[in-house]
Write an enzyme that holds these catalytic residues in place. Structure first.
Site, PDB file in Angstrom:
ATOM      1  N   ASP A   1       0.873  -1.168   0.000  1.00 53.74           N
ATOM      2  CA  ASP A   1       0.000   0.000   0.000  1.00 53.74           C
ATOM      3  C   ASP A   1       0.918   1.229   0.000  1.00 53.74           C
ATOM      4  O   ASP A   1       2.122   1.132   0.274  1.00 53.74           O
ATOM      5  CB  ASP A   1      -0.963  -0.016   1.201  1.00 53.74           C
ATOM      6  CG  ASP A   1      -2.163   0.909   0.947  1.00 53.74           C
ATOM      7  OD1 ASP A   1      -2.115   1.722  -0.004  1.00 53.74           O
ATOM      8  OD2 ASP A   1      -3.152   0.827   1.706  1.00 53.74           O
TER       9      ASP A   1
HETATM   10  C1  BGC Z   1      -5.076   3.240   0.009  1.00 51.53           C
HETATM   11  C2  BGC Z   1      -5.219   2.209  -1.077  1.00 51.53           C
HETATM   12  C3  BGC Z   1      -5.137   2.874  -2.416  1.00 51.53           C
HETATM   13  C4  BGC Z   1      -3.815   3.607  -2.515  1.00 51.53           C
HETATM   14  C5  BGC Z   1      -3.624   4.315  -3.838  1.00 51.53           C
HETATM   15  C6  BGC Z   1      -3.853   4.101  -0.193  1.00 51.53           C
HETATM   16  O1  BGC Z   1      -3.871   5.188   0.667  1.00 51.53           O
HETATM   17  O2  BGC Z   1      -5.043   2.624   1.255  1.00 51.53           O
HETATM   18  O3  BGC Z   1      -6.435   1.527  -0.945  1.00 51.53           O
HETATM   19  O4  BGC Z   1      -5.278   1.928  -3.435  1.00 51.53           O
HETATM   20  O5  BGC Z   1      -3.766   4.585  -1.493  1.00 51.53           O
HETATM   21  O6  BGC Z   1      -4.460   5.397  -3.955  1.00 51.53           O
END
Ligand code: BGC
Length: 838
Positions: free
Chosen positions: A313
């Site tokens: 993530d």
């Molecule tokens: C989130 C993810 C997301 C990623 C990209 C993160 O902050 O937890 O779910 O896909 O950002 O935007």
């Protein structure tokens, strides 16, 4: 399976026509020879292609593929992008997709002849989140046209359909939009367990139950990937809250992890073969999820057979070398470790390679896995995308999913459906400011949101004085802001006070009152148990009281529509009203879908995929959510110019104790006889159904994974109108070595639309894997001997259902697992943090 075959055949044709010109090589080479030696163009084919390419890549090119290009924190001149991908750093991007969450670097090297396009990653899960317009974006050529994407119902609503076929159609439509907008990987679906109602991101997730989470996720993945893009199941694993999300440590037993928090992922991996997976921010038993070899390699790959690549993530993990070694193949988004003032992780990886702390074998392993999937994706296939998906067709799918997911919680005196000849008085600011979904990365820039007022007004005469009152109040009091990350625009408006005189007048001139109660939440923050969030505000309570009093005095009825992302209290007010339609957050077609249900164009068939407890205090994790700060320390690392120094680099040592162990959601309420407001699986219809002739038709369970139990039932529509019913199979298992929840959902199916009087036979197959419980002491999945009671029911309230049974003679070892995986930190090994047990 058929779908998978079709997809691969199509890809095979594309790659064979394009081979040599694109998808990896800009000259005739060994890669082409490797590829031509393979006849089946499946993962093995792409893997061999990837291996050939990796053999030609320089160390820097490979390391560059282990980590995203990086983010810039420079505010955009027009204020629209405060941080985003550093476009100048993406290696070999053919064309960017403005608004993409990230990229995987490609390679262009004239010497080696490699031409691997960068891959584009876009959020999810309620649709494709890209910028809807491209004027004046920092660092980009202005482009005309619009790039709106369909806002589908949020995850919880989709799961409430209990309709995997429909979820697959949603996946297909979203996958098609991704493909036609030039996207390679969709950062969806999200299938974390709704452990506690206050998780700010629950709306993105499906359920408190792993089976329904896994089944719906697998369907979405299958649908999306049938379009030739990659799905990314997330957030792996135990990512069940937002407070201190980067630093929270989930303290949870291996059994609860296996049976509750990993099981849906396991199902989705085995059933739908996602091309990618995203690890989670949190730690599990002391180690960040993405840095756990036992989780990302032993369990995910060795036990479950995951063949895709794992990405972190955004800014998750603590040590890039540990992430890569554990099997997190791509670190996102790359660049400086913005939040905690760390160094640029690309440099850290390069140094680790030079210092022999990161071996070439590990690097090659991770890059091959990533590249195998990247080559299959549209950029790797040089797919000529249109930027013109069929948004009208997809809106219809969004509407159908919204209609099938709404849950009718109460319908006293058959207040619903309301004939369109009746006049409505519609209250509540949510009818104007209708929420299509939550905030943060799960938001979607849709072409429109049909609000509840407009949806109803198309079918009904509506009290215009009340209607104008709300519209004018909204126009005068709405405010626009952004969510905590500056990712999505949030329109807010307080709930106005409506005078008793206004309400009394409406009660005289209208036939039925409708009150919309709405809530929004999102990424980065958890909800609260307080008024205005879990509880109604005084204004909302007064509205329900006054409207109910006035309308009931006229012998007229009152219906509440809940436009909410997750569970709220209903106990304090549900007895005051006649009908409750739980509409959740329904995507862009909200008002149209609600009006169809209210008018009876469609009979409700949604069922709760989450319990509505009697009170928040009854939730078994209420005392431990969202966690507790053990200590706080400074993490003022070197200041990188790209690092946002406005963020205080304080790091909390923060534990979340999973005190209820395996007793999550209905598993708890049923085992410990706790009354609830609305049980898991519950939902009314405008018709009635009966279940008949439920029987165990086969039991082939034997040692190992292969056997299963087959159950059949007949569902008959015994009411007056057509409708669909969900048959749910709950199992009560014998307790020999292991304590078990009183009942667990082991299978379910939704009927077709049944006309009044007609019936359908449904067949359920419960595999040994689904039946098994996790024996921590022996690292085994086992099915214990004894008599199993099976309840085929219309909700988890099985008290009036006569069970059928089957027996198991002796313990079945379904699977041996990695010894000691995911074990508790030594100081928690006595499990004293577990407060819920039999
Ligand atoms: C989130 C993810 C997301 C990623 C990209 C993160 O902050 O937890 O779910 O896909 O950002 O935007």
């Amino acid at each position: 399976m058929t779908m998978q075959k079709t997809k691969l055949t199509t890809l095979a044709i594309v790659i064979s026509t394009l081979l040599g010109g694109v998808a990896g090589c800009n000259n005739d080479s060994n890669d082409k020879k490797d590829a031509s030696q393979s006849t089946v163009k499946d993962d093995a084919y792409y893997k061999s292609l990837a291996e050939g390419m990796v053999a030609k890549m320089t160390a820097d090119e490979k390391i560059n593929m282990l980590i995203g290009p990086g983010y810039t924190t420079t505010p955009a001149s027009n204020g629209t992008r405060t941080f985003g991908t550093d476009y100048s750093k993406i290696a070999n991007v053919k064309k960017i997709v403005p608004g993409a969450a990230g990229y995987i670097n490609g390679v262009y090297n004239e010497t080696s002849g490699l031409d691997i396009p960068a891959a584009k990653l876009v959020d999810g899960p309620a649709g494709i989140r890209i910028y809807p317009t491209r004027e004046g974006q920092e660092g980009l050529e202005p482009e005309s046209g619009t790039y709106y994407a369909t806002a589908f119902p949020t995850g919880t609503l989709l799961a409430s359909t209990w309709n995997a076929e429909l979820a697959k159609e949603v996946g297909e439509a979203a996958g098609n939009e991704a493909k036609e907008y030039g996207v390679d990987f969709w950062l969806a679906p999200g299938l974390n367990i709704q452990r506690n109602p206050l998780n700010g991101r629950n709306f993105e997730y499906y359920s408190e139950d792993p089976l329904i989470s896994g089944v719906i996720a697998a369907a979405v993945v299958e649908g999306a990937q049938s379009e030739g893009i990659g799905a990314t199941i997330k957030h792996f694993a135990a990512n069940n809250s937002e407070t201190n999300r980067r630093t929270v440590n989930a303290v949870v037993t291996p059994r609860a992890l296996r049976e509750i928090y990993l099981r849906g992922f396991e199902y989705a991996v085995e059933k739908s073969h996602p091309w990618a997976l995203m690890t989670s921010y949190n730690s599990i038993n002391g180690v960040n999820a993405g840095e756990r070899t036992d989780l990302i390699t032993n369990i995910l790959r060795d036990e479950w057979g995951f063949k895709g690549f794992a990405m972190s993530d955004w800014w998750s993990g603590w040590d890039p070398v540990a992430l890569v070694k554990a099997g997190t193949d791509v670190i996102q988004p790359g660049g400086a470790y913005r939040i905690f003032r760390g160094a640029d992780w690309l440099t850290v990886l390069q140094d680790a390679y030079k210092n022999n702390q990161l071996s070439e074998d590990i690097i090659n392993r991770d890059v091959v896995r990533t590249l195998t999937q990247v080559l299959k994706a549209p950029s790797g296939q040089n797919y000529p995308y249109s930027n013109n998906p069929d948004l009208n067709a997809h809106a219809q799918i969004a509407k159908q999913a919204a209609e099938e997911g709404m849950v009718l919680l109460k319908n006293d005196g058959s207040v619903l459906p309301v004939a369109t000849s009746q006049k409505l008085a519609s209250f509540g600011i949510g009818q104007i400011n209708t929420f299509k979904g939550g905030t943060g990365s799960g938001d979607v820039h849709s072409p429109y949101i049909r609000n509840i007022y407009d949806g109803l007004a198309e079918k009904y005469a509506i009290d215009s004085e009340i209607g104008s009152f709300y519209q004018e109040f909204f126009n005068a009091n709405k405010t626009a802001s952004t969510d905590v990350f500056g990712v999505s625009e949030v329109i807010s408006c307080p709930e106005p006070d409506v005078s008793v005189e206004q309400i009394n007048a409406a009660a005289l001139s209208s036939d039925v009152a409708v009150i919309t109660i709405s809530r929004n939440a999102g990424e980065g923050t958890d909800r609260t148990a307080a008024e205005g969030d879990y509880l109604l505000t005084a204004t909302e309570t007064a509205l329900i009281d006054n409207v109910s009093t006035a309308f009931h005095a006229q012998s007229k009825k009152v219906v509440v529509i809940l436009n909410i992302g997750g569970v709220i209290d209903t106990t304090a007010w549900k007895d005051k009203v006649d009908g409750i339609l739980l509409a959740y957050q329904l995507g862009q077609e909200a008002g149209n879908a609600i009006a169809d249900i209210i008018a009876g164009v469609v009979s409700p068939s949604g069922k709760l995929a989450q319990t509505f407890p009697a009170s928040y205090e009854d939730v078994p994790s209420s005392a431990t959510f969202p966690g507790v700060t053990e200590s706080t320390y400074d993490n003022a690392g070197p200041v990188d110019p790209n690092v946002d120094t406005s963020i205080t680099p304080k790091v909390a040592d923060y534990n979340q104790y999973y005190n209820e162990d395996i007793y999550v959601g209905y598993r708890y309420y049923h085992t410990f006889n706790k009354g609830v407001a609305y049980p898991f699986g519950f939902g009314l219809s405008y018709t009635t159904f009966s279940f008949g002739n439920s029987a165990v038709s086969a039991n082939t369970l034997s040692q190992g994974k292969t056997g299963s139990v087959t159950i059949t039932t007949n569902v008959t529509n015994t009411g007056a109108v057509a409708g669909k019913e969900v048959a749910q199979v709950y199992v009560n298992a014998p307790e020999v070595k292991l304590k078990k929840p009183e009942i667990e959902l082991k299978a379910f199916a939704k009927t077709d639309k049944l006309e009044s009087g007609s019936a359908q036979q449904l067949t359920f197959n419960i595999s040994a894997e689904t039946l098994a419980s996790f024996d921590e002491a022996h690292n085994q999945w086992i099915v214990e001997p004894g008599v199993y009671k099976v309840y085929v029911a219309s909700s988890s309230d099985v008290s009036a259902v006569e069970p059928i049974t089957f027996s198991v003679d002796k313990e079945i070892v379904v699977e041996n697992t990695t010894p000691g995986a995911l074990q508790l930190q030594p100081n928690f090994a006595n499990k004293s943090f577990v407060t819920v047990s039999e």
